[in-house]
Design a protein around this motif. Structure first.
Motif, PDB file in Angstrom:
ATOM      1  N   VAL A 139      -6.044   7.700  -4.174  1.00  0.00           N
ATOM      2  CA  VAL A 139      -6.777   6.426  -4.086  1.00  0.00           C
ATOM      3  C   VAL A 139      -6.093   5.387  -4.972  1.00  0.00           C
ATOM      4  N   LEU A 140      -5.721   5.784  -6.193  1.00  0.00           N
ATOM      5  CA  LEU A 140      -5.019   4.885  -7.101  1.00  0.00           C
ATOM      6  C   LEU A 140      -3.690   4.436  -6.491  1.00  0.00           C
ATOM      7  N   ALA A 141      -2.985   5.371  -5.857  1.00  0.00           N
ATOM      8  CA  ALA A 141      -1.705   5.039  -5.241  1.00  0.00           C
ATOM      9  C   ALA A 141      -1.886   4.042  -4.092  1.00  0.00           C
ATOM     10  N   PHE A 142      -2.890   4.273  -3.246  1.00  0.00           N
ATOM     11  CA  PHE A 142      -3.135   3.362  -2.130  1.00  0.00           C
ATOM     12  C   PHE A 142      -3.548   1.981  -2.635  1.00  0.00           C
ATOM     13  N   MET A 143      -4.273   1.935  -3.736  1.00  0.00           N
ATOM     14  CA  MET A 143      -4.621   0.638  -4.339  1.00  0.00           C
ATOM     15  C   MET A 143      -3.360  -0.091  -4.780  1.00  0.00           C
ATOM     16  N   GLY A 144      -2.432   0.662  -5.381  1.00  0.00           N
ATOM     17  CA  GLY A 144      -1.176   0.056  -5.808  1.00  0.00           C
ATOM     18  C   GLY A 144      -0.404  -0.526  -4.639  1.00  0.00           C
ATOM     19  N   VAL A 145      -0.334   0.235  -3.543  1.00  0.00           N
ATOM     20  CA  VAL A 145       0.374  -0.253  -2.353  1.00  0.00           C
ATOM     21  C   VAL A 145      -0.338  -1.471  -1.766  1.00  0.00           C
ATOM     22  N   ALA A 146      -1.668  -1.460  -1.787  1.00  0.00           N
ATOM     23  CA  ALA A 146      -2.429  -2.603  -1.265  1.00  0.00           C
ATOM     24  C   ALA A 146      -2.122  -3.880  -2.049  1.00  0.00           C
ATOM     25  N   MET A 147      -1.825  -3.718  -3.340  1.00  0.00           N
ATOM     26  CA  MET A 147      -1.491  -4.891  -4.174  1.00  0.00           C
ATOM     27  C   MET A 147      -0.242  -5.608  -3.666  1.00  0.00           C
ATOM     28  N   LEU A 148       0.645  -4.878  -2.996  1.00  0.00           N
ATOM     29  CA  LEU A 148       1.884  -5.475  -2.534  1.00  0.00           C
ATOM     30  C   LEU A 148       1.634  -6.624  -1.558  1.00  0.00           C
ATOM     31  N   GLY A 149       0.462  -6.609  -0.914  1.00  0.00           N
ATOM     32  CA  GLY A 149       0.124  -7.683   0.008  1.00  0.00           C
ATOM     33  C   GLY A 149      -0.223  -8.978  -0.695  1.00  0.00           C
ATOM     34  N   PHE A 150      -0.395  -8.928  -2.009  1.00  0.00           N
ATOM     35  CA  PHE A 150      -0.794 -10.116  -2.762  1.00  0.00           C
ATOM     36  C   PHE A 150       0.262 -10.549  -3.779  1.00  0.00           C
ATOM     37  N   THR A 151       1.418  -9.892  -3.763  1.00  0.00           N
ATOM     38  CA  THR A 151       2.465 -10.247  -4.719  1.00  0.00           C
ATOM     39  C   THR A 151       3.256 -11.453  -4.213  1.00  0.00           C
ATOM     40  N   PRO A 152       3.884 -12.208  -5.105  1.00  0.00           N
ATOM     41  CA  PRO A 152       4.706 -13.346  -4.684  1.00  0.00           C
ATOM     42  C   PRO A 152       5.862 -12.946  -3.763  1.00  0.00           C
ATOM     43  N   SER A 153       6.350 -11.696  -3.903  1.00  0.00           N
ATOM     44  CA  SER A 153       7.477 -11.267  -3.072  1.00  0.00           C
ATOM     45  C   SER A 153       7.053 -11.027  -1.623  1.00  0.00           C
ATOM     46  N   ARG A 154       5.760 -10.727  -1.402  1.00  0.00           N
ATOM     47  CA  ARG A 154       5.208 -10.544  -0.060  1.00  0.00           C
ATOM     48  C   ARG A 154       6.172  -9.803   0.880  1.00  0.00           C
ATOM     49  N   PRO A 155       6.347  -8.502   0.701  1.00  0.00           N
ATOM     50  CA  PRO A 155       7.263  -7.763   1.579  1.00  0.00           C
ATOM     51  C   PRO A 155       6.839  -7.890   3.034  1.00  0.00           C
ATOM     52  N   ALA A 156       7.817  -7.936   3.929  1.00  0.00           N
ATOM     53  CA  ALA A 156       7.541  -8.075   5.355  1.00  0.00           C
ATOM     54  C   ALA A 156       6.692  -6.910   5.853  1.00  0.00           C
ATOM     55  N   LEU A 157       5.765  -7.219   6.736  1.00  0.00           N
ATOM     56  CA  LEU A 157       4.882  -6.180   7.264  1.00  0.00           C
ATOM     57  C   LEU A 157       5.687  -5.071   7.937  1.00  0.00           C
ATOM     58  N   ALA A 158       6.719  -5.461   8.672  1.00  0.00           N
ATOM     59  CA  ALA A 158       7.551  -4.447   9.337  1.00  0.00           C
ATOM     60  C   ALA A 158       8.186  -3.510   8.317  1.00  0.00           C
ATOM     61  N   GLY A 159       8.613  -4.062   7.174  1.00  0.00           N
ATOM     62  CA  GLY A 159       9.202  -3.231   6.134  1.00  0.00           C
ATOM     63  C   GLY A 159       8.207  -2.227   5.577  1.00  0.00           C
ATOM     64  N   VAL A 160       6.981  -2.693   5.330  1.00  0.00           N
ATOM     65  CA  VAL A 160       5.940  -1.796   4.823  1.00  0.00           C
ATOM     66  C   VAL A 160       5.624  -0.711   5.847  1.00  0.00           C
ATOM     67  N   LEU A 161       5.569  -1.090   7.124  1.00  0.00           N
ATOM     68  CA  LEU A 161       5.274  -0.106   8.168  1.00  0.00           C
ATOM     69  C   LEU A 161       6.374   0.947   8.261  1.00  0.00           C
ATOM     70  N   PHE A 162       7.626   0.522   8.158  1.00  0.00           N
ATOM     71  CA  PHE A 162       8.725   1.494   8.170  1.00  0.00           C
ATOM     72  C   PHE A 162       8.645   2.418   6.951  1.00  0.00           C
ATOM     73  N   ALA A 163       8.278   1.861   5.791  1.00  0.00           N
ATOM     74  CA  ALA A 163       8.129   2.685   4.589  1.00  0.00           C
ATOM     75  C   ALA A 163       6.989   3.689   4.763  1.00  0.00           C
ATOM     76  N   LEU A 164       5.931   3.280   5.454  1.00  0.00           N
ATOM     77  CA  LEU A 164       4.814   4.196   5.719  1.00  0.00           C
ATOM     78  C   LEU A 164       5.239   5.302   6.691  1.00  0.00           C
ATOM     79  N   VAL A 165       6.095   4.958   7.641  1.00  0.00           N
ATOM     80  CA  VAL A 165       6.649   5.991   8.536  1.00  0.00           C
ATOM     81  C   VAL A 165       7.474   6.988   7.725  1.00  0.00           C
ATOM     82  N   ALA A 166       8.271   6.463   6.794  1.00  0.00           N
ATOM     83  CA  ALA A 166       9.063   7.342   5.924  1.00  0.00           C
ATOM     84  C   ALA A 166       8.149   8.233   5.095  1.00  0.00           C
ATOM     85  N   ALA A 167       7.032   7.676   4.610  1.00  0.00           N
ATOM     86  CA  ALA A 167       6.065   8.463   3.837  1.00  0.00           C
ATOM     87  C   ALA A 167       5.474   9.576   4.691  1.00  0.00           C
TER      88      ALA A 167
END
Length: 300
Positions: free
Chosen positions: A134-162
């Motif tokens: 749960v803590l880990a998923f919260m950390g990943v959710a924070m990435l949606g609010f960071t100034p770097s705002r990683p591309a959604l496609a990039g996050v989805l590919f990383a989730l596929v890798a996970a």
């Protein structure tokens, strides 16, 4: 004797740290080549490079340890398990490189760590152990609010890798019953290289192969697969698996540092907070959930 054991344990710790550094340096070197080859082309090069290095290591090992006349017959090898093992390895390599091409390396590796954490959660025997994923998923959710705002496609590919990493852990346990580690890894890399040849042809990656690109592929294969495998096998002879898992939790930090030095990728404060959540969750899960379970880590 205790001093010798302590010294061996310290050496094992440094071997694991060297393994982590090797994987993440390989990741950054691979990303540097994306302007010349596509991510899937780089995955093909990595698998080919790893196959070459592991093939040489396997040949040397066979020559040094020829079985005698009284050697026990090998158990029948599980082909279904090795097929899943190879498929998950290819999936990890291709998807994480696709993620690297769309987001910072450190953040991609952070998201990828959800794979083994989820496996740990599914095997948890106590409700409080679920707090770590749960803590880990919260950390990943924070990435949606960071100034770097990683591309959604990039996050989805990383989730596929996970997801592939989680399946890889299951496949590695099955493969371990009938295959030696080096044989399983070599077969998986060879199969992966063959499978990714067609996509590499379609993306025209084979047309841009130069001696420099081939050398980079060999280096990435060695840094990201062959060298870490060798170091971890030696380290696991003397270091407890729990300690090994805790050290492996430093992968996202090593990825961020490597990308900072080699690629100039700077992370914002909230990115670092998100990464810290995942690292702490991984350490906690290893310390309290996986104490009595085998750990299967794959270089990403």
């Amino acid at each position: 004797m205790p001093e010798k054991t302590e010294r061996h344990g310290l050496v094992a710790v440094w071997l694991v740290i060297a393994s982590i550094a090797s994987v993440q340096i390989g990741a950054s070197v691979a990303k540097q080549t994306f302007g010349v080859v596509t991510p899937i082309g780089m995955a093909w090069l990595r698998l080919c490079g790893a196959s070459a290095v592991l093939g040489i290591a396997r040949a040397v090992q066979t020559r040094r340890a020829r079985p005698g006349p009284d050697a026990e017959p090998r158990p029948r090898r599980n082909r279904r398990a090795i097929a899943l093992y190879a498929a998950t390895m290819v999936g990890m390599n291709v998807s994480i490189y696709e993620a690297f091409s769309r987001m910072p390396v450190g953040l991609a590796v952070t998201v990828e760590f959800l794979g083994p954490l989820t496996v740990g959660a599914l095997g948890a025997s106590r409700r409080r152990d679920l707090a770590w994923p749960v803590l880990a998923f919260m950390g990943v959710a924070m990435l949606g609010f960071t100034p770097s705002r990683p591309a959604l496609a990039g996050v989805l590919f990383a989730l596929v890798a996970a997801t592939c990493w989680g399946l890889y852990i299951h496949a590695a346990e099955e493969v371990g019953h009938t295959w030696t580690p080096i044989d399983a890894l070599l077969v998986a890399c060879l199969a992966g290289a063959v499978v990714t040849t067609v996509p590499a042809l379609v993306t025209n990656d084979l047309a841009v192969l130069t001696p420099h690109v081939l050398l980079v592929g060999l280096a990435v294969g060695a840094l990201s697969t062959a060298i870490p495998y060798s170091l971890e096998i030696v380290a696991l002879r003397t270091i407890p698996k729990g300690a090994f898992g805790i050290l492996m939790s430093l992968e996202p930090v090593a990825a961020a540092l490597s990308a900072l030095v080699l690629l100039g990728e700077h992370l914002h404060l909230l990115d670092l907070v998100a990464m810290t959540c995942v690292v702490v969750a991984s350490i906690g899960a290893t310390r309290f959930t996986w104490q009595n379970r085998p750990l299967d880590c794959a270089p990403s």
